[in-house]
Structures are given as structure tokens and as C-alpha cells.
Design a protein around this motif. Structure first.
Motif, short mmCIF file in Angstrom:
data_model
loop_
_atom_site.label_atom_id
_atom_site.label_comp_id
_atom_site.label_asym_id
_atom_site.label_seq_id
_atom_site.Cartn_x
_atom_site.Cartn_y
_atom_site.Cartn_z
N ASN A 165 0.83 -1.20 0.00
CA ASN A 165 0.00 0.00 0.00
C ASN A 165 0.86 1.26 0.00
N LYS A 166 0.24 2.38 -0.35
CA LYS A 166 0.98 3.64 -0.47
C LYS A 166 0.26 4.71 0.34
N GLY A 167 0.57 4.77 1.62
CA GLY A 167 -0.09 5.76 2.47
C GLY A 167 0.91 6.43 3.39
N ASN A 168 0.39 6.94 4.52
CA ASN A 168 1.26 7.64 5.46
C ASN A 168 2.35 6.76 6.04
N LEU A 169 2.06 5.47 6.20
CA LEU A 169 3.08 4.56 6.73
C LEU A 169 4.28 4.48 5.80
N ASN A 174 9.96 5.80 4.67
CA ASN A 174 11.00 6.50 3.92
C ASN A 174 11.82 7.42 4.83
N PHE A 175 11.14 8.02 5.79
CA PHE A 175 11.78 8.92 6.76
C PHE A 175 12.77 8.14 7.64
N VAL A 298 2.04 -7.34 14.75
CA VAL A 298 2.43 -8.32 13.72
C VAL A 298 2.04 -7.80 12.34
N GLY A 299 0.85 -7.20 12.24
CA GLY A 299 0.39 -6.66 10.96
C GLY A 299 1.30 -5.55 10.46
N ILE A 300 1.72 -4.67 11.36
CA ILE A 300 2.64 -3.59 10.98
C ILE A 300 3.96 -4.16 10.50
N LYS A 301 4.46 -5.17 11.18
CA LYS A 301 5.73 -5.78 10.77
C LYS A 301 5.63 -6.37 9.36
N LYS A 302 4.50 -6.99 9.05
CA LYS A 302 4.29 -7.53 7.70
C LYS A 302 4.30 -6.42 6.66
N THR A 303 3.67 -5.31 7.00
CA THR A 303 3.64 -4.17 6.08
C THR A 303 5.04 -3.63 5.84
N ILE A 304 5.80 -3.48 6.90
CA ILE A 304 7.17 -2.96 6.78
C ILE A 304 8.04 -3.93 5.99
N ASP A 305 7.86 -5.23 6.21
CA ASP A 305 8.61 -6.22 5.43
C ASP A 305 8.31 -6.06 3.94
N GLY A 306 7.05 -5.75 3.63
CA GLY A 306 6.67 -5.52 2.24
C GLY A 306 7.35 -4.28 1.67
N PHE A 307 7.46 -3.22 2.48
CA PHE A 307 8.17 -2.01 2.04
C PHE A 307 9.63 -2.31 1.76
N ILE A 309 11.03 -5.21 0.93
CA ILE A 309 11.15 -6.01 -0.30
C ILE A 309 11.01 -5.13 -1.53
N ARG A 310 10.02 -4.24 -1.52
CA ARG A 310 9.80 -3.34 -2.65
C ARG A 310 10.98 -2.39 -2.84
N SER A 311 11.52 -1.88 -1.74
CA SER A 311 12.66 -0.97 -1.81
C SER A 311 13.90 -1.67 -2.36
N ASN A 312 14.10 -2.92 -1.96
CA ASN A 312 15.25 -3.68 -2.45
C ASN A 312 15.14 -3.94 -3.95
N LYS A 313 13.91 -4.19 -4.42
CA LYS A 313 13.69 -4.42 -5.85
C LYS A 313 14.03 -3.16 -6.65
N VAL A 314 13.61 -2.01 -6.12
CA VAL A 314 13.89 -0.74 -6.79
C VAL A 314 15.40 -0.49 -6.85
N ASP A 315 16.09 -0.76 -5.75
CA ASP A 315 17.54 -0.56 -5.69
C ASP A 315 18.26 -1.43 -6.71
N LYS A 316 17.79 -2.68 -6.87
CA LYS A 316 18.41 -3.59 -7.83
C LYS A 316 18.23 -3.09 -9.25
N LYS A 317 17.03 -2.56 -9.54
CA LYS A 317 16.77 -2.03 -10.89
C LYS A 317 17.67 -0.83 -11.20
#
Length: 320
Positions: A165-169, A174-175, A298-307, A309-317
Motif C-alpha cells: 500500500n501507499k499511504g502515510n506509513l 522512507n523517513f 504483527v500486521g505492521i511488521k508484515k507491512t514494513i517487510d513488504g516495504f 522487499i519493494r525498496s530492495n527491488k527498486v535498488d536492484k533495478k
């Protein structure tokens, strides 16, 4: 069972598609302005072709204009979409074969700030165009007298989060991931969130158990503080939490100084960053008769893990 989901291509819609898979004897149809194929969805209709949809059991109305954090959208667009589309699909529902209608509203349809806990009994007084358009849609639905065999559910979720998701979290992630210290740690606020997994569980529980019509606040069972969020994010990115505990009086003075000289930290922004927003779910818990499957932390941790993973994919590209 046939379920029609409006706004099916959005974040919540795609999570519902995964949750209500065809393997569980659900047939899914969509109503959207995006027509990309989604695995598990039989067909996606346009709003102009709503009359072609037949033999539906459940309507989940997610389509809407999200809250604009930059305040650049005009008020009319909120009412055209959040109220106009809700009215259109609900008018269709009244004469359809469907017996359950879910509207995705928001806690912001009731209040932008909360003293104590936000309950369903609080008289709505939204400030933003987003909140006003949502409560207008709610009022329209509640003004219609439905036959006894049809149910109406208005869900008012707290901030929804989950991987992707793309919200305030995401902004807070990013901060923190850049190693920037959090200078407002002295303000130990309390905020309610809802994991998208818990939201999907709630939808399924209402559909399967034919719960009574009504308006329900939707949130995880426990609140979290911003300081706790920063700790979780820091752990997720492999950093030590950088929490700066400046005296509250000093921070308030800086915010007032920012009011005068139009600095990034002003009184309004300080209040937004440090305010409490606790959403009561007592009414929801009474009808569910079961605990939500995912604990708030636990839900927040899953969300952060998703961030991550997505950030690592962007860095690789970027490195290629």
C-alpha cells in the motif's frame, strides 16, 4: 456465491480477490474504471454497463476518491465520486438479487480529531471534503428503506495498511529508513490502524454469518504509538531506532515560531504528527464473537517487510 467488488483494482480490492479465491467457492466480479485482467476475477464491468450485471449475492463498494494529503484536489471531485458512485451502485443494489451491501466509508467521515475514543455514537462532524463526501454517501444509504431480505453495512476503517500500500506509513518508512532521527518522541501518542488481512477477515465474517445491518468502526484490537512504529520500522531496515526526546515545551515553542515564519514544523503539523486517534471496535467485537487473526504489531511488521522487499527491488533495478 457471487460477489461484486467496485474498485476491484485498488489495494483493498486486490487483497479481497486473494482472500476470496475461487477455491473457496466464491465467484468474483468487478466494477471499475481499470480493466486489466486480475487472476481469480471472472469479469470486470464498466460503470456505464452496470445494468448488464446479473445474479449477484453480495456487493462490496470500495470505489472512491482517497483523501488527498497534498490538498490539491477540488471538492467537487470528491462528491462526484464518493457520493455519486455510491448513490449509483446502491440504486442498482435495491433492484438486484443481492442481499448484502457493504460501503467502505472512513473514520474521517466522523472526525478529524478524537478526544478519548471514536465510537459509532459520535455525531459526525467532518472537516475535509473527503470526510464530508463520505458522510453524505452514508446519509443517502441510511435514508433508503430496504426490504427485509436486504442488508446494509457501512464500514468506517482506521488507516488501512499492508504490503504494497501507499499511504502515510510509507512516508514514515522512507523517513526512518534514511536514518533521520524522530524529534517528537516525547509525545507518546496512541493511534488505531487496521491490517488489510484483518479487514478481509471481517468482510468474510459478515458475509458468512449474515450479521445484522449497521455502521461499524473497523480497526485492529490494539492501538500503537508513533514511537512504536519507528521502532518496528527501524528493526525492519536493520537500524537502531533514533528517537529524540526534546522537552514538549521546547517543541511547542518551535512550532509557534514556525507559525510566524512559515517553517515546516508549525502548530498544525505538530498536532497532526502527535495527536491521539483511537477507534473503538467494541460494537464490531460483539458481532464477530472472535478475535482478529492478526495482532496489530504483527500486521505492521508484515507491512514494513513488504516495504523493504519493494525498496530492495527498486535498488536492484537502479544498479542495473
Amino acid at each position: 456465491m457471487k460477489i461484486l467488488i467496485t474498485g476491484i483494482s485498488g489495494f483493498v480490492g486486490q487483497n479481497l480477490v486473494k482472500y476470496f479465491s475461487p477455491k473457496n467457492n466464491y465467484t468474483l466480479l468487478g466494477l471499475d474504471i481499470v480493466f486489466d485482467n486480475i487472476e481469480g476475477v471472472e469479469k470486470i464491468y464498466s460503470w456505464d454497463n452496470i445494468g448488464e450485471i446479473k445474479d449477484i449475492d453480495v456487493v462490496i463498494h470500495l470505489a472512491g476518491k482517497a483523501h488527498d494529503l497534498k490538498n490539491i484536489c477540488d471538492e467537487k471531485s470528491y462528491f462526484d465520486i464518493n457520493y455519486g458512485l455510491t448513490k449509483k451502485i446502491y440504486n442498482w443494489y435495491q433492484h438486484s438479487s443481492a442481499t448484502q451491501f457493504f460501503m467502505m466509508s472512513s473514520v474521517k467521515a466522523v472526525a478529524d480529531t478524537v478526544n478519548g475514543e471514536l465510537t459509532e455514537e459520535v455525531i459526525p462532524n467532518p472537516i475535509t471534503a473527503y470526510g464530508k463526501s463520505k458522510i453524505k454517501a452514508e446519509d443517502y444509504l441510511n435514508s433508503i428503506v430496504l426490504p427485509e431480505n436486504k442488508n446494509l453495512y457501512i464500514f468506517r476503517p482506521a488507516m488501512i495498511h499492508g504490503p504494497g500500500n501507499k499511504g502515510n506509513l510509507n512516508l514514515l518508512y522512507n523517513f526512518v529508513s534514511k536514518g533521520i532521527p524522530w524529534p517528537l518522541a516525547s509525545f507518546e501518542n496512541k493511534r488505531s490502524f487496521v491490517s488489510v488481512e484483518n479487514l478481509c477477515f471481517i468482510f468474510k465474517s459478515f458475509i458468512d454469518n449474515n450479521i445484522s445491518s449497521g455502521t461499524y468502526n473497523i480497526a485492529d484490537e490494539k492501538w500503537l504509538s508513533t514511537n512504536k512504529l519507528i521502532q518496528i520500522i527501524s528493526e525492519g531496515v536493520g537500524r537502531k531506532p533514533r528517537l529524540w526526546y526534546f522537552p514538549k515545551g521546547f517543541v511547542n515553542f518551535l512550532a509557534k515560531f514556525g507559525d510566524v515564519f512559515r517553517l515546516p514544523l508549525n502548530t498544525e503539523r505538530l498536532n497532526k504528527l502527535t495527536e491521539n486517534y483511537i477507534v473503538s471496535t467494541k460494537k464490531l467485537q460483539l458481532v464477530l464473537c472472535a478475535s482478529l487473526p492478526i495482532e496489530a504489531e504483527v500486521g505492521i511488521k508484515k507491512t514494513i517487510d513488504g516495504f523493504v522487499i519493494r525498496s530492495n527491488k527498486v535498488d536492484k533495478k537502479l544498479k542495473k
